[in-house]
Design a protein around this motif. Structure first.
Motif, PDB file in Angstrom:
ATOM      1  N   SER A 135      63.479 -43.898  -7.772  1.00 10.41           N
ATOM      2  CA  SER A 135      62.476 -44.435  -8.516  1.00 10.41           C
ATOM      3  C   SER A 135      61.813 -45.847  -8.122  1.00 10.41           C
ATOM      4  CB  SER A 135      62.886 -44.365 -10.079  1.00 10.41           C
ATOM      5  OG  SER A 135      62.287 -45.525 -10.708  1.00 10.41           O
ATOM      6  N   GLU A 136      60.517 -45.923  -8.029  1.00  9.96           N
ATOM      7  CA  GLU A 136      59.940 -47.098  -7.560  1.00  9.96           C
ATOM      8  C   GLU A 136      60.146 -48.419  -8.686  1.00  9.96           C
ATOM      9  OE1 GLU A 136      55.494 -48.225  -6.104  1.00  9.96           O
ATOM     10  OE2 GLU A 136      56.260 -46.053  -5.783  1.00  9.96           O
ATOM     11  N   ASP A 137      60.200 -47.857 -10.096  1.00  9.86           N
ATOM     12  CA  ASP A 137      60.381 -48.964 -10.949  1.00  9.86           C
ATOM     13  C   ASP A 137      61.749 -49.508 -10.971  1.00  9.86           C
ATOM     14  OD1 ASP A 137      58.001 -48.402 -11.766  1.00  9.86           O
ATOM     15  OD2 ASP A 137      58.348 -47.194 -13.692  1.00  9.86           O
ATOM     16  N   VAL A 138      62.676 -48.656 -10.715  1.00 14.76           N
ATOM     17  CA  VAL A 138      64.110 -49.140 -10.653  1.00 14.76           C
ATOM     18  C   VAL A 138      64.324 -50.010  -9.503  1.00 14.76           C
ATOM     19  CG1 VAL A 138      66.358 -48.407 -10.442  1.00 14.76           C
ATOM     20  CG2 VAL A 138      65.075 -46.884 -11.760  1.00 14.76           C
ATOM     21  N   ARG A 139      63.718 -49.606  -8.385  1.00 13.73           N
ATOM     22  CA  ARG A 139      63.882 -50.346  -7.112  1.00 13.73           C
ATOM     23  C   ARG A 139      63.224 -51.833  -7.472  1.00 13.73           C
ATOM     24  NH1 ARG A 139      61.676 -46.538  -3.836  1.00 13.73           N
ATOM     25  NH2 ARG A 139      60.137 -48.036  -3.132  1.00 13.73           N
ATOM     26  N   ALA A 140      62.103 -51.714  -7.738  1.00 13.45           N
ATOM     27  CA  ALA A 140      61.316 -53.152  -8.276  1.00 13.45           C
ATOM     28  C   ALA A 140      62.261 -53.877  -9.366  1.00 13.45           C
ATOM     29  CB  ALA A 140      60.073 -52.813  -8.792  1.00 13.45           C
ATOM     30  N   SER A 141      62.778 -53.480 -10.229  1.00 13.75           N
ATOM     31  CA  SER A 141      63.485 -54.394 -11.322  1.00 13.75           C
ATOM     32  C   SER A 141      64.827 -54.913 -10.386  1.00 13.75           C
ATOM     33  CB  SER A 141      63.610 -53.517 -12.509  1.00 13.75           C
ATOM     34  OG  SER A 141      64.621 -52.425 -12.169  1.00 13.75           O
ATOM     35  N   PHE A 142      65.108 -54.295  -9.304  1.00  7.68           N
ATOM     36  CA  PHE A 142      66.442 -54.804  -8.888  1.00  7.68           C
ATOM     37  C   PHE A 142      65.861 -55.618  -7.583  1.00  7.68           C
ATOM     38  CE2 PHE A 142      68.701 -51.812 -11.531  1.00  7.68           C
ATOM     39  CZ  PHE A 142      69.821 -52.271 -11.660  1.00  7.68           C
ATOM     40  N   GLY A 143      64.588 -55.507  -7.531  1.00  5.28           N
ATOM     41  CA  GLY A 143      63.892 -56.485  -6.186  1.00  5.28           C
ATOM     42  C   GLY A 143      64.397 -55.961  -4.977  1.00  5.28           C
ATOM     43  N   ILE A 144      64.439 -54.685  -4.586  1.00  3.54           N
ATOM     44  CA  ILE A 144      64.961 -53.848  -3.374  1.00  3.54           C
ATOM     45  C   ILE A 144      63.830 -53.235  -2.781  1.00  3.54           C
ATOM     46  CG2 ILE A 144      66.493 -52.272  -2.561  1.00  3.54           C
ATOM     47  CD1 ILE A 144      68.657 -53.165  -4.653  1.00  3.54           C
ATOM     48  N   GLN A 145      63.557 -53.398  -1.544  1.00  8.71           N
ATOM     49  CA  GLN A 145      62.331 -52.815  -1.079  1.00  8.71           C
ATOM     50  C   GLN A 145      62.937 -51.657   0.041  1.00  8.71           C
ATOM     51  OE1 GLN A 145      61.183 -56.435  -0.340  1.00  8.71           O
ATOM     52  NE2 GLN A 145      60.321 -56.195  -2.269  1.00  8.71           N
ATOM     53  N   ARG A 146      63.947 -51.883   0.703  1.00  8.15           N
ATOM     54  CA  ARG A 146      64.090 -50.909   1.957  1.00  8.15           C
ATOM     55  C   ARG A 146      65.525 -50.192   1.252  1.00  8.15           C
ATOM     56  NH1 ARG A 146      65.694 -54.840   7.063  1.00  8.15           N
ATOM     57  NH2 ARG A 146      65.848 -52.597   8.000  1.00  8.15           N
ATOM     58  N   ASN A 147      65.707 -48.922   1.864  1.00  9.36           N
ATOM     59  CA  ASN A 147      66.830 -47.967   1.344  1.00  9.36           C
ATOM     60  C   ASN A 147      68.165 -48.976   1.463  1.00  9.36           C
ATOM     61  OD1 ASN A 147      64.970 -45.815   1.469  1.00  9.36           O
ATOM     62  ND2 ASN A 147      65.815 -44.901   3.345  1.00  9.36           N
ATOM     63  N   SER A 148      68.889 -49.011   0.412  1.00  8.76           N
ATOM     64  CA  SER A 148      70.136 -50.035   0.407  1.00  8.76           C
ATOM     65  C   SER A 148      71.180 -49.234  -0.484  1.00  8.76           C
ATOM     66  CB  SER A 148      69.663 -51.259  -0.098  1.00  8.76           C
ATOM     67  OG  SER A 148      68.650 -51.846   0.290  1.00  8.76           O
ATOM     68  N   LEU A 149      72.334 -49.713   0.036  1.00  6.66           N
ATOM     69  CA  LEU A 149      73.552 -49.470  -0.861  1.00  6.66           C
ATOM     70  C   LEU A 149      73.917 -51.022  -1.710  1.00  6.66           C
ATOM     71  CD1 LEU A 149      76.725 -47.509   0.269  1.00  6.66           C
ATOM     72  CD2 LEU A 149      76.863 -49.959  -0.638  1.00  6.66           C
ATOM     73  N   VAL A 150      74.218 -50.869  -2.785  1.00  2.15           N
ATOM     74  CA  VAL A 150      74.683 -52.215  -3.442  1.00  2.15           C
ATOM     75  C   VAL A 150      75.933 -51.820  -4.160  1.00  2.15           C
ATOM     76  CG1 VAL A 150      73.887 -54.064  -5.166  1.00  2.15           C
ATOM     77  CG2 VAL A 150      72.183 -53.139  -3.386  1.00  2.15           C
ATOM     78  N   VAL A 151      76.764 -52.776  -3.899  1.00  3.18           N
ATOM     79  CA  VAL A 151      77.990 -52.665  -4.808  1.00  3.18           C
ATOM     80  C   VAL A 151      77.882 -53.762  -5.997  1.00  3.18           C
ATOM     81  CG1 VAL A 151      80.464 -52.971  -4.834  1.00  3.18           C
ATOM     82  CG2 VAL A 151      79.462 -52.174  -2.813  1.00  3.18           C
ATOM     83  N   PHE A 152      78.180 -53.359  -7.103  1.00  2.00           N
ATOM     84  CA  PHE A 152      78.218 -54.036  -8.412  1.00  2.00           C
ATOM     85  C   PHE A 152      79.528 -54.318  -8.851  1.00  2.00           C
ATOM     86  CE2 PHE A 152      73.952 -52.338  -7.998  1.00  2.00           C
ATOM     87  CZ  PHE A 152      73.123 -53.526  -8.576  1.00  2.00           C
ATOM     88  N   GLU A 153      79.885 -55.633  -9.045  1.00  2.00           N
ATOM     89  CA  GLU A 153      81.407 -56.062  -9.606  1.00  2.00           C
ATOM     90  C   GLU A 153      81.050 -56.543 -11.252  1.00  2.00           C
ATOM     91  OE1 GLU A 153      85.625 -57.199  -7.808  1.00  2.00           O
ATOM     92  OE2 GLU A 153      83.669 -58.057  -6.811  1.00  2.00           O
TER      93      GLU A 153
END
Length: 329
Positions: A135-153
């Motif tokens: 989702s473009e909205d979800v990517r935008a709200s996390f400020g992510i443009q490229r295909n990425s994996l993010v670990v949240f702690e």
């Protein structure tokens, strides 16, 4: 829990019988079934294998899973979708906040190589929740443009990995993510030794120090700071030299009381050992040591006693590590 694996396995079987009745569970005592033991090359106990679509060829090994809840997740991800599809920012936030750790894949579209690698990685790391979104909205709200994996702690992003299409190695990703299931620094003891060796990182750095010493807290803080920079590449382990049960490790690394605090790197594959050249356990020295090791410029440490003065007086020469190479070769 201190329940043993077969109890955890039975508990998982009970729960899955209700949730996924198509999955059958069986238990085999291979001491009475040597043919099966040979056919499936069973060497350690207990071994858990998943057979898919009624085939006895290439069953899937379940390694390093010790709890019923994790095992249930492992089976579900093997027999169904391995990640949750996220369609809204609220849904993403809910997954991130539900547990201490969560992994989210942000993609431009859901049909490419890196999505496949991400889903395969999720199958291998049942210890934490995985979600993915295009989702473009979800990517935008996390400020992510490229295909990425993010670990949240604990709700905050602690690691961001850009996924190049087709360029990512599943083992490297699994290794990286699994390190987050351990503390930044893992203290070595009977319980944690199993976990330490389950995380597929072949480079371990070990700090040998008495935890009772006055300088311990300062050294430990430095060690933890350096650990953050090498997450997924080098596993940071603390060995308390006050603990008598750790004696075998001191012997293995030839660490004496006068050597501590001491820092060593061990490569599990080649068994090569490296000694930190600097004496002071500072963040700077640790980082320099770790980087030189990863670049391949660190000198291997061959623990050896001094060459005896009369080593060649007798017909049988005395060899130690330091003169072995020069005399033999």
């Amino acid at each position: 829990s201190s329940r043993n694996l077969s109890e955890e396995f039975a508990e998982a079987a009970r729960q899955l019988r209700k949730e996924a009745p198509r999955i059958q569970f069986g238990k085999i005592d291979v001491t009475h079934q040597p043919d099966l033991r040979k056919e499936f090359n069973i060497q350690a106990f207990p071994t858990v294998k998943l057979f898919v679509n009624g085939s006895r060829e290439d069953p899937i090994d379940c390694k390093g899973v010790r709890k019923a809840s994790t095992f249930i997740t492992w089976v579900k991800r093997r027999t169904g979708p391995s990640t949750v599809l996220i369609n809204s920012t609220d849904q993403a936030e809910a997954i991130i906040k539900a547990d201490d750790l969560a992994v989210i894949g942000f993609f431009r579209e859901l049909h490419n190589d890196s999505v496949e690698v991400f889903c395969e990685t999720a199958r291998d790391v049942p210890e934490m929740p995985f979600g993915m979104t295009a989702s473009e909205d979800v990517r935008a709200s996390f400020g992510i443009q490229r295909n990425s994996l993010v670990v949240f702690e604990k709700g905050k992003p602690v690691h961001h990995e850009v996924l190049e299409d087709g360029g990512q190695n599943k083992l490297d990703l699994t290794r990286l993510i699994k390190t987050f299931t351990l503390d930044l620094v893992t203290e070595y003891n009977i319980e944690t030794s199993v976990k330490i060796f389950d995380v597929p990182v072949e480079n371990h750095i070990l700090l040998f120090t008495p935890t009772s010493s006055e300088t311990f807290s300062e050294i430990y803080e430095n060690y933890k700071s350096a650990a953050a920079a090498f997450r997924g590449k080098i596993l940071f382990v603390l060995v308390d030299t006050d603990e008598a049960r750790n004696g075998r490790i001191f012997e293995y690394f030839r660490i004496r009381d006068i050597d501590v605090p001491a820092v060593r790197i061990l490569n599990l594959t080649s068994d090569a050992k490296y000694k930190m050249p600097a004496d002071e356990v500072t963040v700077e020295n640790l980082k320099e040591f770790g980087q030189s090791y990863l670049k391949g410029t660190a000198k291997q440490h061959l623990s050896s006693e001094e060459i005896p003065e009369d080593w060649d007086k007798m017909p049988v020469k005395v060899l130690v590590g330091k003169n072995f190479h020069s005399i033999i070769f």
